[in-house]
Design a protein around this motif. Structure first.
Motif, PDB file in Angstrom:
ATOM      1  N   ASP A  79     -12.054  -3.389  -3.422  1.00  0.00           N
ATOM      2  CA  ASP A  79     -11.370  -2.240  -2.824  1.00  0.00           C
ATOM      3  C   ASP A  79     -11.714  -0.997  -3.631  1.00  0.00           C
ATOM      4  O   ASP A  79     -11.592  -0.997  -4.859  1.00  0.00           O
ATOM      5  N   GLU A 101     -10.404   2.266  -4.668  1.00  0.00           N
ATOM      6  CA  GLU A 101      -9.126   2.965  -4.700  1.00  0.00           C
ATOM      7  C   GLU A 101      -9.316   4.439  -4.359  1.00  0.00           C
ATOM      8  O   GLU A 101     -10.419   4.985  -4.430  1.00  0.00           O
ATOM      9  N   ARG A 121       1.485  -5.345   3.515  1.00  0.00           N
ATOM     10  CA  ARG A 121       0.541  -4.904   2.483  1.00  0.00           C
ATOM     11  C   ARG A 121      -0.079  -3.558   2.842  1.00  0.00           C
ATOM     12  O   ARG A 121      -0.269  -2.694   1.975  1.00  0.00           O
ATOM     13  N   ARG A 122      -0.374  -3.380   4.131  1.00  0.00           N
ATOM     14  CA  ARG A 122      -0.994  -2.123   4.565  1.00  0.00           C
ATOM     15  C   ARG A 122      -0.030  -0.950   4.402  1.00  0.00           C
ATOM     16  O   ARG A 122      -0.419   0.144   3.976  1.00  0.00           O
ATOM     17  N   LYS A 172       0.293  -0.164   0.724  1.00  0.00           N
ATOM     18  CA  LYS A 172      -0.945   0.468   0.267  1.00  0.00           C
ATOM     19  C   LYS A 172      -0.974   1.935   0.687  1.00  0.00           C
ATOM     20  O   LYS A 172      -1.422   2.811  -0.064  1.00  0.00           O
ATOM     21  N   GLU A 229       1.258   3.938  -1.575  1.00  0.00           N
ATOM     22  CA  GLU A 229       0.586   4.179  -2.851  1.00  0.00           C
ATOM     23  C   GLU A 229      -0.447   5.296  -2.722  1.00  0.00           C
ATOM     24  O   GLU A 229      -0.621   6.106  -3.635  1.00  0.00           O
ATOM     25  N   TRP A 283       5.570  -6.355  -5.074  1.00  0.00           N
ATOM     26  CA  TRP A 283       5.086  -4.972  -5.161  1.00  0.00           C
ATOM     27  C   TRP A 283       6.074  -4.090  -5.914  1.00  0.00           C
ATOM     28  O   TRP A 283       5.672  -3.270  -6.747  1.00  0.00           O
TER      29      TRP A 283
END
Length: 535
Positions: A145, A147, A321-322, A325, A328, A367
């Motif tokens: 990934d 970032e 999770r999406r 993410k 974040e 998380w």
């Protein structure tokens, strides 16, 4: 060299044949990959880029062979390629999809290059914003990934933009003091191109580059949220002045308002993680979430856990999770999870949904404990008994507050706030008497009493003044939740006072009758639209 480049370099040196980079930033991913192989023993490997529109090209973007634009030909071409190299294939996931007629051929060709590439100093990098790996290739592909840009990278974008504008007399650039840090924080979560576009928009719109223009930068983040589908961007005018009472909670939040800065890191402070607001419905929990975002000048993202469970079977964990993410990526921000107990209702038992709720809940808990980005979680709950014990332990939240029914003084302040919002002077009313008459009322019920009184006054005539008698009548006709659900509310309050920190200072015994209005700051009053005259 950043962690992404270190990983790319390590995998290529170790002979990994196929890497899969998940990112929408093609230009940045290719640039970082090129830098990763430009030094040491990897310098002999050249970088090549392929797309279905151009075919295989060098870094000068000149095609080596136009016939390689055919996705069925590119992999055999690379297999016979004599020179060592790193080959970046853009958007190749389209050709691995079952709906593509030649998907089986593409999958077989990828499997055929695994062993030869390991022995020939060649590496394949699949670059795509979508992760699409057929089961046949799961053991042969390594996923990376990319970032979002770091604050250092965004600071470089800001400095480059400021450098371009320094000789322009029509543009004012202010990066003194903490201005630079504030702008970089506002850009956090944007891609490099999005950051460049956002800064350009500020300059074009306001002819300056100043931390006061953070609102325009946050508007760019709103675009990201809208496209995600999982989160909802909230723009709220509410401030702490909109909240009557809750002095302990407000003080706690004010102490942490500057804890997201670099000065706080240098002081040794960790970033605040979040808080849980539990309590009686209608007493200001959701309003607090909106107000803290405005006070801290951070974007407010509302996370509807119900949307996580919508869609295809098996997609719930990926949706969670999406969404996290995305939060974040937009950090620093406030992540508001309203009525969290309803979203996690199935987490205590997995009989009805094959354990999906438990797995989604586990993803959220992990998380919350491991998150290192500046995402401050504000979770609200009306039903304390419905909260799993794993959620309540220290480490998930910084603090748990119980928002109780307002005290007499808080009730007077809440009435004053809503009277002011409706263009009335609260000093014209006997608020102490009304506060005494509304024992057991929530903030929402007090607001509705003011609105009902306004309806009653307006029904008597447009020129009728709102008076105490209208408020008395509206209050007398209201049955508060503490009365209609008395046993449940009483049990909740008694239990919570033993377990959680109170959001308000309890009234001093013997002072129940004297309710004075204390407004540290005026509540926001809706502005009357200006009349437009066409002369």
């Amino acid at each position: 060299m950043n962690p992404f480049q270190e990983n790319v370099r390590a995998y290529i040196r170790a002979g990994y044949p196929i890497l899969y980079v998940v990112s929408a930033e093609e230009e940045r991913a290719i640039e970082l990959t090129g830098q990763a192989i430009a030094e040491g023993d990897l310098a002999r490997r050249k970088l090549y880029i392929w797309s279905v529109s151009r075919g295989l090209c060098g870094t000068d973007m000149k095609p080596l062979d136009p016939r390689t634009a055919d996705p069925k030909r590119i992999l055999p071409y690379l297999l016979d390629f004599k020179q060592p190299g790193v080959f970046v294939l853009e958007d190749f996931h389209f050709f691995l999809d079952d709906r593509y007629p030649a998907a089986a051929l593409a999958i077989r060709q990828l499997r055929d290059i695994v062993v030869p590439f390991q022995a020939s100093r060649k590496s394949l990098v699949l670059l795509s914003p979508v992760l699409k790996i057929p089961p046949e290739l799961e053991k042969d592909i390594t996923v990376l990934d990319l970032e979002m840009p770091t604050e250092e990278e965004l600071a470089a974008v800001l400095d480059e933009t400021a450098e371009q504008m320094k000789d322009n007399p029509r543009v004012e650039v202010n990066l003194e003091g903490d201005a630079r840090e504030r702008i970089v924080k506002a850009l956090s979560g944007l891609t490099r191109v999005e950051a460049e576009n956002a800064l350009a928009k500020v300059i074009v719109t306001r002819s300056r580059l100043d931390p006061e223009d953070v609102d325009l930068l946050l508007a760019e983040k709103e675009q990201i949220i809208r496209k995600s589908g999982m989160l909802e961007f909230y723009s709220s005018p509410e401030r702490f002045g909109s909240i009557g009472g809750l002095d302990q909670l407000k003080q706690w939040l004010r102490q942490r308002g500057k804890a997201f800065s670099e000065a706080a890191r240098a002081f040794g402070l960790p970033s605040p993680r979040g808080l849980l607001l539990a309590g009686v419905p209608g007493c200001g929990k959701s309003l607090t979430a909106k107000a803290v975002a405005a006070e801290w000048r951070m974007p407010l993202l509302k996370f509807d856990l119900g949307k996580v469970f919508a869609g295809l079977v098996g997609a719930s964990e990926e949706n969670m999770r999406r969404a996290l993410k995305m939060a974040e990526a937009v950090a620093p921000c406030i992540l508001w999870i309203d009525e969290i107990e309803k979203g996690l209702a199935g987490s205590r038992g997995s009989q009805g949904d094959s354990g999906v709720s438990s797995r989604v809940f586990g993803t959220l808990l992990t998380w919350m404990e491991e998150n290192q980005r500046q995402v401050f979680v504000v979770a609200t709950a009306n039903d304390i008994e419905g909260l799993p014990s794993e959620l309540l332990r220290k480490g998930r939240f910084d603090e748990i507050f119980f928002v109780d029914l307002p005290t007499p003084q808080e009730r007077a302040t809440i009435l004053a706030i809503h009277l002011t919002r409706h263009h009335r002077d609260y000093r014209d009313f006997d608020l102490a008497r009304h506060a005494a008459a509304t024992e057991g009322f929530s903030g929402a019920e007090l607001e509705q009493a003011v609105i009902s009184a306004l309806y009653a006054a307006f029904a008597e005539g447009e020129d009728t003044r709102l008076e105490d008698r209208h408020l008395e009548k509206a209050i007398g006709e209201t049955v508060p939740l503490s009365q209609s659900m008395g046993e449940r509310i009483t049990r909740m309050r008694e239990e919570a006072r033993k377990r959680w920190r109170l959001a308000s200072t309890p009234p001093v015994e013997g002072e129940e009758g004297g309710a004075e209005v204390e407004m540290a700051e005026p509540p926001p009053v809706p502005k009357k639209p200006r009349r437009v005259f066409e002369v």
